[in-house]
Design a protein around this motif. Structure first.
Motif, PDB file in Angstrom:
ATOM      1  N   GLU B  14     -14.431  19.112  29.053  1.00 31.78           N
ATOM      2  CA  GLU B  14     -15.706  19.807  29.208  1.00 31.78           C
ATOM      3  C   GLU B  14     -15.527  21.288  28.884  1.00 31.78           C
ATOM      4  O   GLU B  14     -14.564  21.918  29.327  1.00 31.78           O
ATOM      5  CB  GLU B  14     -16.208  19.636  30.648  1.00 31.78           C
ATOM      6  N   GLY B  15     -16.449  21.813  28.085  1.00 34.96           N
ATOM      7  CA  GLY B  15     -16.383  23.220  27.704  1.00 34.96           C
ATOM      8  C   GLY B  15     -15.713  23.462  26.370  1.00 34.96           C
ATOM      9  O   GLY B  15     -15.930  24.504  25.745  1.00 34.96           O
ATOM     10  N   ASP B  16     -14.893  22.497  25.920  1.00 33.18           N
ATOM     11  CA  ASP B  16     -14.254  22.621  24.606  1.00 33.18           C
ATOM     12  C   ASP B  16     -15.266  22.299  23.507  1.00 33.18           C
ATOM     13  O   ASP B  16     -16.362  21.806  23.779  1.00 33.18           O
ATOM     14  CB  ASP B  16     -13.065  21.667  24.492  1.00 33.18           C
ATOM     15  N   SER B  17     -14.863  22.558  22.273  1.00 32.78           N
ATOM     16  CA  SER B  17     -15.664  22.130  21.128  1.00 32.78           C
ATOM     17  C   SER B  17     -15.200  20.750  20.686  1.00 32.78           C
ATOM     18  O   SER B  17     -14.014  20.432  20.752  1.00 32.78           O
ATOM     19  CB  SER B  17     -15.499  23.107  19.957  1.00 32.78           C
ATOM     20  N   ARG B  60     -26.297  24.034  19.902  1.00 30.29           N
ATOM     21  CA  ARG B  60     -24.847  23.803  20.034  1.00 30.29           C
ATOM     22  C   ARG B  60     -24.260  22.972  18.889  1.00 30.29           C
ATOM     23  O   ARG B  60     -23.052  22.759  18.837  1.00 30.29           O
ATOM     24  CB  ARG B  60     -24.569  23.101  21.370  1.00 30.29           C
ATOM     25  N   ASP B  78     -19.208  23.908  23.304  1.00 30.52           N
ATOM     26  CA  ASP B  78     -19.351  23.838  24.758  1.00 30.52           C
ATOM     27  C   ASP B  78     -19.744  22.417  25.188  1.00 30.52           C
ATOM     28  O   ASP B  78     -20.783  22.194  25.814  1.00 30.52           O
ATOM     29  CB  ASP B  78     -20.397  24.859  25.225  1.00 30.52           C
ATOM     30  N   THR B  79     -18.900  21.462  24.822  1.00 34.13           N
ATOM     31  CA  THR B  79     -19.213  20.054  25.072  1.00 34.13           C
ATOM     32  C   THR B  79     -19.379  19.780  26.562  1.00 34.13           C
ATOM     33  O   THR B  79     -18.576  20.231  27.384  1.00 34.13           O
ATOM     34  CB  THR B  79     -18.096  19.164  24.502  1.00 34.13           C
ATOM     35  N   GLN B  80     -20.421  19.054  26.903  1.00 34.37           N
ATOM     36  CA  GLN B  80     -20.732  18.711  28.285  1.00 34.37           C
ATOM     37  C   GLN B  80     -20.533  17.215  28.510  1.00 34.37           C
ATOM     38  O   GLN B  80     -20.530  16.421  27.569  1.00 34.37           O
ATOM     39  CB  GLN B  80     -22.180  19.098  28.598  1.00 34.37           C
TER      40      GLN B  80
END
Lengths: 115, 109
Positions: B14-17, B60, B78-80
């Motif tokens: 989470e949070g990475d691309s 995004r 910012d992958t969730q």
């Protein structure tokens, strides 16, 4: 506006039986498409209706599959007799003629399991 | 011939691309697409790119198209956890969509 509706959402039938899948497109969409995804592979095109006419049925796997779109509204896809390899998720999509990017709206799919 | 290929799985924190890649074979495609399928849901059009574009950004999402190499990518910044789904690349040929096998994106907290 209501989306593309498919019925049933799931179907489990025995080999040799008949199953009929139904798709209600978005009202006013002339184009209706059937696709299927077998065993986690790619989603493959089956056929394309423009109103009640079959525009392209090059993806239909064999003559056990029959698609109809009477009156140019909803469509049915009948599999008779069903075989094990017919298991998969069958998607329906519709679009309005003239959408330059071919913006299809897909239904949620019917998961067919043949046992 | 018509063939679209994708890697099958991608796992990120989470949070990475996230970057999902796709190759296609038909250079005549006018549009290329990314669809998302969440569990139990239908195919949702995420974004599309016209074949004469190199890049398209939408919040995004960033789509990159390399026509020379017939390579398409989707970057999710910012992958969730809600981005966990199967992502399908597709090209349009004569009005029908040719899909890849789908990339299952798993987002770990």
């Amino acid at each position: 506006e209501a989306g593309v509706t498919q019925f049933p959402s799931h179907s489990v039938i025995e080999k040799g039986q008949t199953v009929t899948l139904r798709c209600d497109p978005i009202s006013g969409h002339d184009n209706l498409y059937w696709y299927r995804r077998v065993m986690g592979k790619e989603i493959k095109f089956l056929l394309h209706f423009v109103k009640e006419s079959k525009q392209d049925e090059s993806g239909m796997p064999n003559n056990r599959f029959l698609a109809e779109r009477t009156g140019g509204t909803y469509s049915t896809l009948k599999v008779q007799p069903a075989e094990l390899e017919d298991s998969g998720v069958y998607f329906c999509a519709s679009s309005h003629t003239g959408q330059g990017y071919y913006g299809y709206t897909f239904g949620s799919g019917t998961r067919l399991t043949v046992v | 011939g018509e063939d679209v290929e994708q890697s099958l799985f991608l796992s990120v924190r989470e949070g990475d691309s996230s970057v999902i890649n796709c190759t296609y074979t038909d250079s005549s495609s006018t549009y290329l697409y990314w669809y998302k399928q969440e569990p139990g849901a239908g195919l949702q059009l995420l974004t599309y790119i016209f074949s004469n574009m190199d890049m398209k950004q939408d919040q995004r999402l960033t789509v990159l198209l390399n026509k020379k190499d017939k390579h398409l990518s989707l970057r999710i910044a910012d992958t969730q956890t809600g981005d966990s789904a199967i992502y399908f690349c597709a090209e349009s040929i004569e009005g029908k969509l040719i899909f890849g096998q789908g990339t299952e994106l798993s987002v770990k907290p």
